[in-house]
Design an enzyme around this catalytic site. Sequence first.
Site, PDB file in Angstrom:
ATOM      1  N   SER A 191      44.895  11.615 -20.971  1.00 50.05           N
ATOM      2  CA  SER A 191      46.230  11.105 -20.662  1.00 50.05           C
ATOM      3  C   SER A 191      46.451   9.676 -21.128  1.00 50.05           C
ATOM      4  CB  SER A 191      46.503  11.205 -19.155  1.00 50.05           C
ATOM      5  OG  SER A 191      45.643  10.348 -18.439  1.00 50.05           O
ATOM      6  N   LYS A 395      46.288   4.790 -15.379  1.00 53.74           N
ATOM      7  CA  LYS A 395      47.485   4.823 -16.221  1.00 53.74           C
ATOM      8  C   LYS A 395      47.887   3.380 -16.533  1.00 53.74           C
ATOM      9  CE  LYS A 395      47.862   9.302 -15.385  1.00 53.74           C
ATOM     10  NZ  LYS A 395      47.529  10.320 -16.388  1.00 53.74           N
TER      11      LYS A 395
END
Length: 631
Positions: A191, A395
């Site tokens: 991701s 993230k």
Amino acid sequence: MSALYFYLFFIVYPILAMWPKIFKKAGRQTWEAFVPGYNYAIANKISGQPWWWALFLIIPGIHIFMWMVINVSLIRKFGKVSVVDTLLGIFFPFVPMYQIAGDENAKANYTTDWENAKQVAERTAGDHIVLFLSLPILGHILAYTLGAAQSKKKSKKSKIKEWGDTVLFALIAASGIRTYVFEPFQIPTGSMEKTLLVGDFLFVNKLAYGPKVPVTPVSFPLVHNFIPYLNIKSYVGVEKLEYTRLPGFTDVNRYDVVVFNYPSGDTAVYDPRMPFGLMGHDYHGLIIGEAQHQFQLANQNNFNKVNELKNKLRERIYTDSTITNPDSLYDAKLEEIKSKDFYVDWSTFLDELEKWKAKARYEFAVNKRTYNQGSYVDHMGVIPRPVDKRENYIKRCVGIPGDSLEVIDAQLYVNGTPAPIFEHQNLRYEADRNQLASLVGLMNRMGLEENRDYRVSYDDQTKAFLFLTAEEHKELSQHITLTPKLDEDVAYYKNFDDVEMKINNLSYYPKHPDVHNTSTNFQKFYIPRKGDKIQLTRKNVIWYKRVITAYEGHTFEEKDGQYYIDGELANDYTFEMNYYWMMGDNRYNSADSRVWGFVPEDHIVGKASLVWLSKNPNGGFRTERFFTWIK
């Protein structure tokens, strides 16, 4: 249970455990056992350990283990080194303490006679228990290795004195560093590619934003929420603390790469056969999927009847060449089908969404099963997760408290300004498959990998998708045509009220049928800041209800068009924490805030600072990434 009770227990424990008598047998003054804190320092001195080890008793997450170390070390000084004594010293220390206090011949001068096979065997077995409880399997290896290095003579100190206790203390020290200073972290998914790669090992700097005091401090050291291979929880909830963050060097800044506890992980479906013991991380997404299945299952016969009539209607109308406007006729005849008593479609599901979600929760929690790819899968039910034991995610923080965000055609806007495209950020493009086939050699030289960086479209085999950085796009666009690939637009649906679109809306935050978001087009919204007050309108409730209930711990009800918080009528709400918005650099292959929403400040773990090792999943190491800073 509040941590206060634990500290009160630590204060009264020495008296209850007969330390005044034990201290006297060790040649100390009786009064020393009555002075809180000082008594633990004296206990360490009696055991031959540094007095300052007692300071660790005040640190949540370490205190209970340090208490165990002190107990085991103290009883061993009086000759209690067997397996039974060791286990009692760790879990039921009152028993050996009372035995020592009541033994008129007890003296604090026991030393293992390394020439006495019985004593050595007894001591070794006890040391194995200590090490196994602190470091399973590896503890045994350490026991044999360190034991071989010890002196065998009673009159001489061993080369590694009291190595069972020493390794345990080292483990506690390492646990303290992991909890309050920095923690190793591995990248399990793509991701964040290509900023971070699968197989990267990171150091997470907890001092940057200030370390969190553990909410559940009684936990097995050096693991997160499950003990590997044993598939059991690594923590117990007998002691729970309020959210507390120690001072840090900086706040979370926009565009930092951040490690945080997964916000949607407050509840999880436990299945030890799955990675991390979970059947998917997003419990709330699983609920929506199971709700759809429950609706389909309950109405399958009616669906079959409706589909049969629709198929016959299509066959009759679209094969008749005399019909000049088949679409209009089909729509008109379809209304006749809708008037049937047995007619059912997915608009009914949306009208009764909460009912079907409740059935899905029952299926997970009580029946302990879920429907997956044509069959039921049994699992072990639903488990709640405290904040600090939710899965760790990583993230990029693209929005901080007070920001307004929007995504238009894959471009993120922060407060109306386009966000930067980061050096290694992945963007998605579409290309002709035949054109792409001629560039395989070039792409290999560029280090692009099939399935990770490019793959054939599932829907149209003539097309391919590429996931490229800006530099990679610049290189390849000189040879082939690359078109930005967006998600389906609102125009894809017949109108804004299209049922298919409303169901698709449940896949993206705020997971509401009437809010149309995709990964490449996301409506403008505001990120709450501590102290902000909002009016409770239908739109605000849709976006912030989960913040109010799941993160800030209030009850929320809607009755007759009015809102009630904690049972009281409320027209507005003031946020109690700061919130953040996280997105992966691999924007099209990232489950991030677009799926599960805001990240509360109490979920922030630390700043991802350094890649210290990188292992290629296909074999070998990426040495060029060793000890590189994360940007």
